[in-house]
Design a protein around this motif. Structure first.
Motif, PDB file in Angstrom:
ATOM      1  N   THR A  66      -0.089   4.719   4.427  1.00  0.00           N
ATOM      2  CA  THR A  66      -1.364   4.079   3.581  1.00  0.00           C
ATOM      3  C   THR A  66      -0.835   3.652   1.989  1.00  0.00           C
ATOM      4  N   ARG A 119       6.862   2.098  13.511  1.00  0.00           N
ATOM      5  CA  ARG A 119       5.315   2.699  12.956  1.00  0.00           C
ATOM      6  C   ARG A 119       4.936   1.311  13.298  1.00  0.00           C
ATOM      7  N   THR A 143       2.970   9.696  11.538  1.00  0.00           N
ATOM      8  CA  THR A 143       2.515  10.457  10.470  1.00  0.00           C
ATOM      9  C   THR A 143       2.044   9.305   9.696  1.00  0.00           C
ATOM     10  N   GLN A 144       0.812   9.106   9.121  1.00  0.00           N
ATOM     11  CA  GLN A 144       0.588   8.187   8.786  1.00  0.00           C
ATOM     12  C   GLN A 144       0.321   7.754   6.887  1.00  0.00           C
ATOM     13  N   GLY A 186       3.664  11.865   5.597  1.00  0.00           N
ATOM     14  CA  GLY A 186       3.011  10.729   5.122  1.00  0.00           C
ATOM     15  C   GLY A 186       2.056  11.085   4.043  1.00  0.00           C
ATOM     16  N   THR A 196       1.822  -0.470   5.566  1.00  0.00           N
ATOM     17  CA  THR A 196       1.040   1.041   5.969  1.00  0.00           C
ATOM     18  C   THR A 196       0.825   0.656   7.158  1.00  0.00           C
ATOM     19  N   ALA A 197       0.919   1.800   7.785  1.00  0.00           N
ATOM     20  CA  ALA A 197       1.221   2.526   9.528  1.00  0.00           C
ATOM     21  C   ALA A 197       1.514   3.899  10.244  1.00  0.00           C
ATOM     22  N   VAL A 198       1.222   3.971  10.881  1.00  0.00           N
ATOM     23  CA  VAL A 198       1.638   5.606  11.818  1.00  0.00           C
ATOM     24  C   VAL A 198       2.847   4.770  11.880  1.00  0.00           C
ATOM     25  N   TYR A 199       3.680   5.485  11.088  1.00  0.00           N
ATOM     26  CA  TYR A 199       5.184   5.973  11.593  1.00  0.00           C
ATOM     27  C   TYR A 199       5.842   7.114  12.367  1.00  0.00           C
TER      28      TYR A 199
END
Length: 124
Positions: free
Chosen positions: A121, A38, A118-119, A9, A91-94
């Motif tokens: 952005t 996500r 994993t972030q 990420g 945009t998110a944490v995956y």
């Protein structure tokens, strides 16, 4: 049992690309169906992509079709998510997930194992 660790990420401009990786330790990925999810701030975790246990079938959320690709390298025991043409709403944490049970790919409750995320952005 399997342990999952995501990586790859980062911060990227709109239109850019990333390759997210999910490393498995323990049993091989070929023992599991896998999925990528996500979660954006304040929102529920949502399905992004899934792959069948034999690796022959891939499934995608409508919002990412044509932009994201899930793949697997059995020799390295890795699963990847290639994310292209990124948008700010991506945009998110995956999260990477794996499951042995049967069921629909898009439900988080059908998965047995999860990574820490994993972030990603995406700036406009």
């Amino acid at each position: 049992q399997v342990q999952l660790v995501e990586s790859g990420g980062g911060l990227v401009q709109a239109g850019g690309s990333l390759r997210l990786s999910c490393a498995a330790s323990g049993r091989p990925f070929s023992s599991y169906a896998t999925g990528w999810f996500r979660q954006a701030p304040g929102k529920e975790r949502e399905f992004v992509a899934g792959m069948s246990r034999n690796g022959n079938y891939a499934y995608y959320a409508d919002s990412v079709k044509g932009r994201f690709t899930i793949s697997r390298d059995s020799a390295k025991n890795m699963v990847y998510l290639q994310v292209n043409s990124l948008k700010p709403e991506d945009t998110a944490v995956y999260f990477c997930a794996a499951r042995v049970r049967a069921g629909d790919y898009e439900y988080t409750s059908n998965y047995d194992y999860w990574g820490q995320g994993t972030q990603v952005t995406v700036s406009s």
